[in-house]
Scaffold this active site. Structure first.
Site, PDB file in Angstrom:
ATOM      1  CG  HIS A 289      -3.493   3.019   2.821  1.00 15.15           C
ATOM      2  ND1 HIS A 289      -3.790   2.743   1.511  1.00 15.15           N
ATOM      3  CD2 HIS A 289      -3.568   1.828   3.491  1.00 15.15           C
ATOM      4  CE1 HIS A 289      -4.029   1.448   1.390  1.00 15.15           C
ATOM      5  NE2 HIS A 289      -3.910   0.880   2.573  1.00 15.15           N
TER       6      HIS A 289
ATOM      7  CB  CYS B 286      -0.935   0.004   1.201  1.00 18.95           C
ATOM      8  SG  CYS B 286      -1.882  -1.495   1.366  1.00 18.95           S
TER       9      CYS B 286
ATOM     10  CG  ASN C 252      -6.541  -1.476   1.514  1.00 21.56           C
ATOM     11  OD1 ASN C 252      -5.891  -0.968   0.604  1.00 21.56           O
ATOM     12  ND2 ASN C 252      -5.985  -2.002   2.589  1.00 21.56           N
TER      13      ASN C 252
END
Ligand code: COA
Length: 337
Positions: free
Chosen positions: A264, A123, A294
């Site tokens: 994020h 990520c 996500n």
């Protein structure tokens, strides 16, 4: 002795000239997931903030999504594909183990002059790519770069595991970096870090050389994401807070100077905790995980583009991007827009 490189002392400043993003058409709602695994819309929404996510079509690969996002970023930057000098794709779901997904993107864009390679930092990959490409531009090696975060996480999700399958989605985001003119904004400070002692908290155990997928283990979901959610949560909050504080301080800013924080997009509770610890009001924190879940390396890149195009910040504003992911890895960037 190893000496950590300080922030750039180069006279060359680097700006973000354009952003772009792409989401596949297919929407998978919490209610649909609740029909296949033992979960509920209420549980997913209250624990994560996610309402739905996008799922790429069977023939839609990471490079396809990356290419769509890249075209939009190039268009906004006013940069022709044939003038792109560097392409970095951040992904943990490449089209093929080799060549790099960036090579497919170079071909599909027609960016034939560009050097192209992938990085794997989960990520955190998009902000790793931002720091790397900024440094390559300030070193004089390139004058521009196209960085892309792109993922088809649906291909590495165990759809029978309710603790992970509700979290992830597919998509891509991109940005064009180039040498800034004196009156333009620039990337003020960047930070990245890694803790390899914590590889076990979040990983895909199989499919590499440590544990190849064989005819014996093929049904065991070894090629899918596994996670110790609570542990990851704790580290995510601490590391993102520290990384954001570092870039704010190195830019000579105070938290109240930040017009927009783009974190994020993994869990709304993580985002709220970071906003709280940084003392940045929630309305200055950009959130779109309710729509996309996500999407790993793509998440902050998609959020950056949506924030940009929705007017969440304007010329001269200070913004902070901050991320966290498997590795464990983390990164942040402070930008004057
Ligand atoms: N639906 C319903 N119940 C679920 C569920 C689901 N989808 N997933 C897990 N549960 C259950 C668990 O089995 C557990 O039940 P038990 O108490 O009977 O054992 C209970 O819910 C609580 O699980 P827990 O894992 O403690 O929940 P949590 O509050 O920590 O939330 C996460 C789980 C994954 C949402 C949260 O830990 C998280 O977001 N962590 C960070 C993840 C992350 O950001 N990863 C990406 C980093 S890049």
């Amino acid at each position: 002795m190893f000496r950590r490189m300080s922030e750039d002392t180069s006279a060359i400043q680097v700006c973000i000239a354009g952003t772009g993003s792409y989401l596949p058409e297919r929407i998978l709602t919490n209610a649909e997931l609740a029909a296949t695994v033992d979960t509920s819309d209420e549980w997913i929404l209250s624990r994560t903030g996610i309402r739905e996510r996008r799922i790429a079509a069977a023939g839609e690969f990471t490079s396809h999504m990356a290419t769509h996002a890249a075209r939009k970023a190039l268009e906004q930057a006013g940069l022709a594909a044939e003038d792109v000098e560097l392409i970095i794709v951040a992904t943990i779901t490449p089209d093929t183990p080799t060549p790099a997904t960036a090579c497919y993107v170079q071909q599909s864009l027609g960016a034939s002059r560009a050097v192209a390679f992938d990085i794997s930092a989960a990520c955190s990959g998009f902000l790793y790519a931002m720091k790397i490409s900024k440094r390559l531009i300030t070193s004089g090696a390139f004058t521009n770069a196209l960085i892309i975060g792109a993922e088809k996480l649906s291909a590495v999700t165990n759809w029978e595991d309710r603790s992970t399958c509700v979290l992830f989605g597919d998509g891509a985001g991109a940005a064009v970096l180039r040498i800034a003119a004196p009156e333009e904004g620039s990337i003020l400070a960047t930070e990245m870090g890694t803790d390899g002692n914590l590889t076990h908290l979040l990983n895909i155990p199989g499919g590499g050389t440590a544990c190849p997928i064989t005819s014996e283990n093929v049904g065991q979901h070894l090629g899918t994401l596994t996670m110790m959610g609570k542990e990851v949560f704790k580290h995510a909050v601490n590391r993102m807070k520290e990384a954001a504080e570092k870039v704010i301080e190195r830019s000579g800013l105070q938290p109240e100077d930040i017009a927009c924080v783009i974190p994020h997009q993994a869990n709304l509770r993580i985002i709220d905790a970071i906003a709280d610890r940084l003392a940045v009001p929630n309305e200055r924190v950009f959130v779109n995980l309710d729509k996309y879940g996500n999407t790993s390396a793509a998440a902050v890149a998609i959020a950056f583009d949506e924030a940009n195009r929705s007017g969440a910040f304007k010329r001269g504003d200070h913004i902070v991007l901050v991320v966290f992911g498997a590795g464990l890895t983390w990164a942040a960037a402070a930008i004057r827009w």
